[in-house]
Design a protein around this motif. Structure first.
Motif, PDB file in Angstrom:
ATOM      1  N   THR A  35      35.881  -1.830  11.207  1.00 33.21           N
ATOM      2  CA  THR A  35      34.832  -1.332  12.114  1.00 33.21           C
ATOM      3  C   THR A  35      34.674   0.180  11.975  1.00 33.21           C
ATOM      4  O   THR A  35      33.552   0.682  11.891  1.00 33.21           O
ATOM      5  CB  THR A  35      35.155  -1.717  13.576  1.00 33.21           C
ATOM      6  OG1 THR A  35      35.256  -3.137  13.657  1.00 33.21           O
ATOM      7  CG2 THR A  35      34.067  -1.233  14.519  1.00 33.21           C
ATOM      8  N   LEU A  36      35.790   0.890  11.922  1.00 33.06           N
ATOM      9  CA  LEU A  36      35.724   2.349  11.753  1.00 33.06           C
ATOM     10  C   LEU A  36      35.115   2.709  10.402  1.00 33.06           C
ATOM     11  O   LEU A  36      34.328   3.658  10.299  1.00 33.06           O
ATOM     12  CB  LEU A  36      37.115   2.971  11.883  1.00 33.06           C
ATOM     13  CG  LEU A  36      37.755   2.940  13.265  1.00 33.06           C
ATOM     14  CD1 LEU A  36      39.175   3.494  13.203  1.00 33.06           C
ATOM     15  CD2 LEU A  36      36.906   3.701  14.266  1.00 33.06           C
ATOM     16  N   HIS A  37      35.467   1.955   9.367  1.00 33.98           N
ATOM     17  CA  HIS A  37      34.912   2.210   8.042  1.00 33.98           C
ATOM     18  C   HIS A  37      33.411   1.914   8.023  1.00 33.98           C
ATOM     19  O   HIS A  37      32.622   2.706   7.485  1.00 33.98           O
ATOM     20  CB  HIS A  37      35.628   1.383   6.979  1.00 33.98           C
ATOM     21  CG  HIS A  37      35.094   1.627   5.602  1.00 33.98           C
ATOM     22  ND1 HIS A  37      35.286   2.819   4.939  1.00 33.98           N
ATOM     23  CD2 HIS A  37      34.357   0.855   4.784  1.00 33.98           C
ATOM     24  CE1 HIS A  37      34.695   2.763   3.760  1.00 33.98           C
ATOM     25  NE2 HIS A  37      34.117   1.569   3.648  1.00 33.98           N
ATOM     26  N   ASN A  38      32.994   0.803   8.614  1.00 35.56           N
ATOM     27  CA  ASN A  38      31.557   0.494   8.687  1.00 35.56           C
ATOM     28  C   ASN A  38      30.799   1.546   9.474  1.00 35.56           C
ATOM     29  O   ASN A  38      29.668   1.899   9.116  1.00 35.56           O
ATOM     30  CB  ASN A  38      31.336  -0.889   9.304  1.00 35.56           C
ATOM     31  CG  ASN A  38      31.695  -2.000   8.352  1.00 35.56           C
ATOM     32  OD1 ASN A  38      31.776  -1.796   7.145  1.00 35.56           O
ATOM     33  ND2 ASN A  38      31.935  -3.182   8.893  1.00 35.56           N
ATOM     34  N   ASN A  39      31.408   2.068  10.518  1.00 35.32           N
ATOM     35  CA  ASN A  39      30.779   3.151  11.279  1.00 35.32           C
ATOM     36  C   ASN A  39      30.629   4.401  10.422  1.00 35.32           C
ATOM     37  O   ASN A  39      29.647   5.143  10.562  1.00 35.32           O
ATOM     38  CB  ASN A  39      31.573   3.457  12.548  1.00 35.32           C
ATOM     39  CG  ASN A  39      31.481   2.351  13.573  1.00 35.32           C
ATOM     40  OD1 ASN A  39      30.586   1.504  13.521  1.00 35.32           O
ATOM     41  ND2 ASN A  39      32.423   2.334  14.502  1.00 35.32           N
TER      42      ASN A  39
END
Length: 140
Positions: A35-39
């Motif tokens: 999720t952090l990477h996609n953000n």
């Protein structure tokens, strides 16, 4: 409304400052948390859509995602000279984007010259040019 919903609304309204601030606070390049990477990828996209090329350029010094998004944005904005300059400065992704652009706009000879001048040992750049010169590439 949580931060994600606020960011989506800001994005839909074109409020880039708010969207970028909200998303960047929840973003991390190469995080093990997907999720952090996609953000992080969303953050790079927002910067590009906001045409914040100076910020992307700064991030591109150390962030491959920023570099790729910047190069695609330069292409999309018709900023061929900046893309060419980045390629000449050693940005391999910029070279590939530039070569594809030249080939796709029927400038294969110019693309070949760019490859010779910028990366004559770069086999991938040669492959891009060869792919556009081959008869099978006309069937796309």
């Amino acid at each position: 409304m949580d931060w994600f919903e606020q960011a989506r609304v800001a994005e839909q309204l074109g409020d880039w400052d708010a969207a970028i601030a909200l998303v960047s606070a929840h973003a991390e390049c190469y995080s093990t948390d997907h999720t952090l990477h996609n953000n992080h990828l969303w953050h790079m996209d927002l910067l590009a859509r906001a045409k914040r090329f100076s910020e992307l350029t700064e991030l591109a010094l150390t962030d491959v995602h920023a570099r790729r998004r910047l190069n695609r944005s330069l292409r999309d904005q018709g900023m061929e000279a900046v893309l060419r300059s980045r390629a000449e400065d050693g940005d391999r992704d910029a070279l590939y984007v530039l070569v594809r652009l030249l080939c796709e706009t029927n400038r294969a000879q110019e693309a070949h010259r760019v490859v010779q001048d910028s990366g004559s040992e770069d086999q991938y750049a040669h492959q891009i040019v060869a792919r556009f010169r081959s008869p099978s590439s006309d069937t796309r």
